[in-house]
Design an enzyme around this catalytic site. Structure first.
Site, PDB file in Angstrom:
ATOM      1  N   ASP A  48      13.040  63.996  25.244  1.00  0.00           N
ATOM      2  CA  ASP A  48      13.877  62.906  24.891  1.00  0.00           C
ATOM      3  C   ASP A  48      13.768  61.546  25.609  1.00  0.00           C
ATOM      4  OD1 ASP A  48      15.583  62.404  22.404  1.00  0.00           O
ATOM      5  OD2 ASP A  48      17.343  62.026  23.602  1.00  0.00           O
ATOM      6  N   GLY A  80       0.606  61.883  18.974  1.00  0.00           N
ATOM      7  CA  GLY A  80       0.394  61.373  20.045  1.00  0.00           C
ATOM      8  C   GLY A  80       0.632  61.876  21.286  1.00  0.00           C
ATOM      9  N   LYS A  81       2.123  62.358  21.140  1.00  0.00           N
ATOM     10  CA  LYS A  81       2.585  63.037  22.449  1.00  0.00           C
ATOM     11  C   LYS A  81       2.025  64.392  22.467  1.00  0.00           C
ATOM     12  CE  LYS A  81       7.523  61.389  22.074  1.00  0.00           C
ATOM     13  NZ  LYS A  81       9.055  61.793  21.872  1.00  0.00           N
ATOM     14  N   ASN A 114       5.367  64.242  17.017  1.00  0.00           N
ATOM     15  CA  ASN A 114       4.550  63.231  17.150  1.00  0.00           C
ATOM     16  C   ASN A 114       3.021  63.535  17.528  1.00  0.00           C
ATOM     17  OD1 ASN A 114       3.267  61.011  18.899  1.00  0.00           O
ATOM     18  ND2 ASN A 114       5.213  59.966  18.776  1.00  0.00           N
ATOM     19  N   HIS A 148       7.045  56.440  32.114  1.00  0.00           N
ATOM     20  CA  HIS A 148       8.190  57.177  32.160  1.00  0.00           C
ATOM     21  C   HIS A 148       7.699  58.777  32.123  1.00  0.00           C
ATOM     22  CE1 HIS A 148       8.356  55.840  28.185  1.00  0.00           C
ATOM     23  NE2 HIS A 148       9.158  56.570  27.835  1.00  0.00           N
ATOM     24  N   THR A 173       7.287  68.803  19.392  1.00  0.00           N
ATOM     25  CA  THR A 173       7.387  67.275  18.828  1.00  0.00           C
ATOM     26  C   THR A 173       6.570  67.345  17.448  1.00  0.00           C
ATOM     27  OG1 THR A 173       6.643  65.063  19.270  1.00  0.00           O
ATOM     28  CG2 THR A 173       5.249  66.864  20.267  1.00  0.00           C
TER      29      THR A 173
END
EC number: 3.6.1.66
Length: 202
Positions: free
Chosen positions: A74, A17-18, A15, A188, A13
């Site tokens: 995803d 934050g992820k 991202n 999630h 990723t």
């Protein structure tokens, strides 16, 4: 499920934050986490029509480029009355050509629900699929699902994406109104990571 025995894992990723979330979650297992940007990886084109298919594309590209085991995800929102849309196209609905505008995407979602005359409650789920892939091509896939409903107008300034219009079941706040700590306990992604840790790391 196959146990993860390695000490280094590439999280596919860009991202931040992820990446920070994964790093913190996997730290107790002695796993050093590297992000796709640190490894100099480009983002592969996502051409599948399922979350698992797109996550597998990202994991396979990361493994091929680095030789390291890779974890990818995803995720998106699936609205029942829109036949599961935007689903794998969740980010696409926010694309403007000059970055992503999730205010526009949320407005489109509500507009399409209104056009269909969708009855209340307007059910939806946030879904996250994780793929953990080893250099030998073996992979394990887990999914986390957060059921709830779409509300309007948007509420809250926290989170990202469609969070301000999504109210999880059992709560009277949108994800956009919750603190990061509240959201991360039930999201999630948190549910998918918990399943992955139980199956491959515990």
């Amino acid at each position: 499920m196959r146990q993860f025995e390695g000490r280094q894992l590439l999280v596919a990723t860009h991202n931040a934050g992820k990446l920070a979330e994964m790093r913190a979650l996997l730290a107790p297992f002695g796993v050093a986490v590297m992000g796709a940007a640190e490894a100099g990886l480009a983002e592969p084109e996502e051409t599948e029509d399922s979350f698992a298919g797109n996550a597998r594309i990202k994991a396979r590209a990361a493994v091929a480029a680095t030789g390291l085991p890779a974890l990818s995800d995803d995720s998106g929102i699936c609205v029942d009355a829109l036949d599961g849309a935007p689903g794998v196209h969740t980010a696409d609905w926010a694309e403007t050509g000059e970055g992503r505008d999730f205010g526009m995407a949320m407005a489109r979602t509500w507009r399409e629900l209104e056009a269909r005359g969708a009855p209340d409650p307007r059910r939806a789920q946030f879904r996250c699929t994780l793929v953990l892939m080893w250099p030998d091509g073996h992979d394990e896939i887990v999914e986390g699902v957060l059921p709830g409903r779409v509300v309007w107008p948007p509420r809250g300034v926290h989170g990202h994406g469609y969070d301000p219009i999504f109210m999880p079941d059992g709560h009277d706040m949108t994800l956009g109104e919750m603190t990061a700590e509240q959201k991360n306990r039930l999201s999630h992604r948190a549910r998918a990571v918990a399943a992955l840790i139980e199956g491959c790391f515990a």
